[in-house]
Design an enzyme around this catalytic site. Structure first.
Site, PDB file in Angstrom:
ATOM      1  N   GLY A   1       0.834  -1.201   0.000  1.00 57.91           N
ATOM      2  CA  GLY A   1       0.000   0.000   0.000  1.00 57.91           C
ATOM      3  C   GLY A   1       0.866   1.248   0.000  1.00 57.91           C
ATOM      4  CG  ASP A   2       0.600   3.823   2.334  1.00 55.19           C
ATOM      5  OD1 ASP A   2      -0.535   4.280   2.171  1.00 55.19           O
ATOM      6  OD2 ASP A   2       0.965   3.232   3.371  1.00 55.19           O
ATOM      7  CD  GLU A   3       1.498   0.036  -3.222  1.00 55.50           C
ATOM      8  OE1 GLU A   3       0.489   0.769  -3.165  1.00 55.50           O
ATOM      9  OE2 GLU A   3       1.499  -1.133  -2.834  1.00 55.50           O
ATOM     10  N   GLY A   4       1.574   5.233  -4.020  1.00 54.89           N
ATOM     11  CA  GLY A   4       1.316   6.398  -4.876  1.00 54.89           C
ATOM     12  C   GLY A   4       0.269   6.056  -5.931  1.00 54.89           C
TER      13      GLY A   4
ATOM     14  CG  HIS B   1      -5.967   6.456  -3.039  1.00 58.46           C
ATOM     15  ND1 HIS B   1      -6.915   5.812  -3.771  1.00 58.46           N
ATOM     16  CD2 HIS B   1      -5.256   5.486  -2.421  1.00 58.46           C
ATOM     17  CE1 HIS B   1      -6.772   4.502  -3.611  1.00 58.46           C
ATOM     18  NE2 HIS B   1      -5.788   4.292  -2.801  1.00 58.46           N
TER      19      HIS B   1
ATOM     20  CB  THR C   1      -3.069   9.319   3.197  1.00 54.53           C
ATOM     21  OG1 THR C   1      -1.886   9.260   2.419  1.00 54.53           O
ATOM     22  CG2 THR C   1      -3.958  10.400   2.658  1.00 54.53           C
TER      23      THR C   1
ATOM     24  CG  ASP D   1      11.009  12.488  -6.295  1.00 56.69           C
ATOM     25  OD1 ASP D   1      10.292  11.522  -6.645  1.00 56.69           O
ATOM     26  OD2 ASP D   1      10.688  13.283  -5.386  1.00 56.69           O
TER      27      ASP D   1
HETATM   28  P1  IMP Z   1      -7.107  -2.551   8.159  1.00 60.06           P
HETATM   29  O1  IMP Z   1      -7.197  -2.537   6.679  1.00 60.06           O
HETATM   30  O2  IMP Z   1      -7.522  -1.250   8.789  1.00 60.06           O
HETATM   31  O3  IMP Z   1      -7.822  -3.727   8.744  1.00 60.06           O
HETATM   32  O4  IMP Z   1      -5.563  -2.725   8.567  1.00 60.06           O
HETATM   33  C1  IMP Z   1      -4.856  -3.931   8.338  1.00 60.06           C
HETATM   34  C2  IMP Z   1      -3.414  -3.651   7.921  1.00 60.06           C
HETATM   35  O5  IMP Z   1      -3.426  -3.097   6.616  1.00 60.06           O
HETATM   36  C3  IMP Z   1      -2.695  -2.645   8.795  1.00 60.06           C
HETATM   37  O6  IMP Z   1      -1.328  -2.999   8.847  1.00 60.06           O
HETATM   38  C4  IMP Z   1      -2.854  -1.336   8.049  1.00 60.06           C
HETATM   39  O7  IMP Z   1      -1.836  -0.412   8.370  1.00 60.06           O
HETATM   40  C5  IMP Z   1      -2.740  -1.844   6.623  1.00 60.06           C
HETATM   41  N1  IMP Z   1      -3.401  -0.983   5.641  1.00 60.06           N
HETATM   42  C6  IMP Z   1      -4.714  -0.954   5.331  1.00 60.06           C
HETATM   43  N2  IMP Z   1      -4.943  -0.079   4.345  1.00 60.06           N
HETATM   44  C7  IMP Z   1      -3.763   0.444   3.999  1.00 60.06           C
HETATM   45  C8  IMP Z   1      -3.347   1.394   3.005  1.00 60.06           C
HETATM   46  O8  IMP Z   1      -4.129   1.919   2.221  1.00 60.06           O
HETATM   47  N3  IMP Z   1      -2.007   1.653   2.974  1.00 60.06           N
HETATM   48  C9  IMP Z   1      -1.118   1.057   3.789  1.00 60.06           C
HETATM   49  N4  IMP Z   1      -1.461   0.165   4.718  1.00 60.06           N
HETATM   50  C10 IMP Z   1      -2.765  -0.136   4.829  1.00 60.06           C
END
Ligand code: IMP
Length: 423
Positions: free
Chosen positions: A12-15, A41, A298, A332
């Protein structure tokens, strides 16, 4: 075959928001197919920062957007997000539709999740505490409520009376917390439904109609492949399937429509929450990247854990999602180093592994095998074509392509819309 899917190929959080925003410029409909407001996002339009959690990023391009059936929706969050965007001049009401079979996140989901995370103590998942897991649990246990259920107030009140008495047993007897009032939840839901009733539709029909007419549909994935409930680093995962294949079940369209699967991948790796992370770096290096890359969640504001690019992770993503292209983001941020290590493989208990393991215990014993690549000192945030990148930055991107065996289609070199390179 006009559909494109954008998925996160790491944790997640790849942009993805940036990548979706870029591709949404040429799309006719943008559809989210899983997850809920655990997603975050971020898109910058000029000096303005938009952080979207539920509403697809395509809304910022003034395009029709759809929240699909595979999602779990917190109506309070949705209405707040809509109000905030509307106040900033974004046309939400005209563009947003909501699938009638999307499940609802209800107040007890958030309470149960917080109580369960506390109970787990040091074994906590580190969830976003938005009620995502408990809402999906109820969906699978066939005691969920869906958006379409709100259209029948009498039946809704009966359903909630039964559900809340069950949840109160859980809250009061297992977690020693006060119970909730079913009628209060029902009244609140009905008043929220009044505000969205005109947007509710059959997401499958709406998407299929667009596809059949040759419109370009963009499926916006949330989270990342390593957070997938089936293929991620279980149990440190989210409760949905962020994979490209989940589009078909989440939206109710056949897989033959999916033409292009773009995997967003950071030029390094980040993760929030608990769980093994083989290429995680020490805090002195992490803090440098966190500051330049803005690596704070975010949704929750938590500082993200940081590591080097891990080809084992992205190669697994390529296989599971059927990636046809990679969009490399945050290139960058690496400009500040002399050399950049890239993880090309793992060893576990002295043996080389050819694939990312599914077993979390094996993963936690894995040691990354690094290849060090020379970095570049130049600021690349103003570069707009691949050939203008410093030779070492080009070589870095080519190395990723070679390791993952997927061509790179886009490179992002900053947070602004135009800070992108089409390869
Ligand atoms: P949940 O989705 O709130 O149940 O969280 C489960 C795990 O997924 C946790 O480690 C969260 O930090 C991670 N997580 C859920 N959604 C995202 C996201 O959009 N980006 C990064 N980590 C996420």
């Amino acid at each position: 075959m006009p559909a494109t899917v954008v998925v996160g190929s790491q944790w997640g959080d790849e942009g993805k928001g940036r990548v979706v925003d870029l591709l949404a410029a040429d799309a006719d409909l943008i559809v989210r197919y899983q997850g809920g407001n655990n997603a975050g996002h971020t898109v910058w339009v000029g000096d303005e920062r938009f952080a979207l959690h539920l509403i697809p990023t395509g809304i910022l391009r003034n395009k029709p957007c759809l929240l699909g059936g595979g999602m779990v929706i917190d109506l309070g969050v949705l209405l707040k997000e809509e109000a905030e965007l509307t106040a900033r001049g974004v046309a939400v009401r005209e563009n947003l539709r909501i699938g009638d079979n999307a499940h609802l996140i209800l107040p007890y989901h958030k309470l149960v999740e917080a109580a369960e995370e506390e109970r787990r103590g040091s074994r906590a998942i580190g969830t976003t505490r938005r009620g995502i897991g408990p809402a999906y649990e109820d969906k699978i246990a066939r005691r969920g409520l869906r958006v379409g259920d709100l259209a029948d107030p009498k039946r809704l009140r009966e359903q909630l009376s039964d559900l809340v008495s069950y949840k109160n047993l859980l809250l009061e007897r297992i977690y020693a917390q006060p119970g909730l009032d079913a009628d209060e939840i029902c009244d609140d839901l009905l008043s929220k439904y009044e505000q969205i009733a005109g947007c509710v539709c059959d997401a499958s029909v709406a998407t299929h109609q667009a596809l059949s007419k040759g419109r370009r549909v963009l499926f916006e994935g949330a989270h990342g492949t390593m957070l997938d409930i089936d293929w991620g680093t279980y149990p440190f995962v989210t409760s949905s399937n962020p994979l490209s294949g989940a589009v078909t079940a989440g939206i109710g369209v056949g897989p033959q429509w999916l033409e292009r699967i773009v995997g967003a991948a950071k030029a390094y790796t980040t993760r929030v929450g608990a769980g093994p992370f083989p290429t995680e770096v020490a805090e002195d290096v992490a803090s440098k990247m966190r500051d330049t890359g803005g690596e704070y969640g975010t949704t929750t504001g938590r500082a993200r854990r940081i590591g080097w690019f891990d080809a084992m992770v992205v190669r697994k993503s390529a296989r599971i999602n059927g990636l046809s292209a990679l969009a490399i983001t945050h290139l960058d941020v690496l400009s500040q180093f002399e050399t950049v290590p890239v993880c090309v493989g793992y060893t576990c208990d002295g043996e080389a592994l050819s694939e990312f393991p599914n077993d979390i215990d094996v993963l936690s014993r894995c040691q990354p095998v690094y290849e060090s690549l020379p970095a570049w000192e130049e600021d690349i945030s103003g570069v707009r074509s691949f050939s203008d990148l410093p030779a070492n930055a080009q070589a870095y991107v080519r190395k990723i392509e070679e390791l993952v065996a997927v061509p790179v289609s886009h490179i992002l070199v900053g947070r602004q819309r135009d800070q992108s390179i089409i390869v």
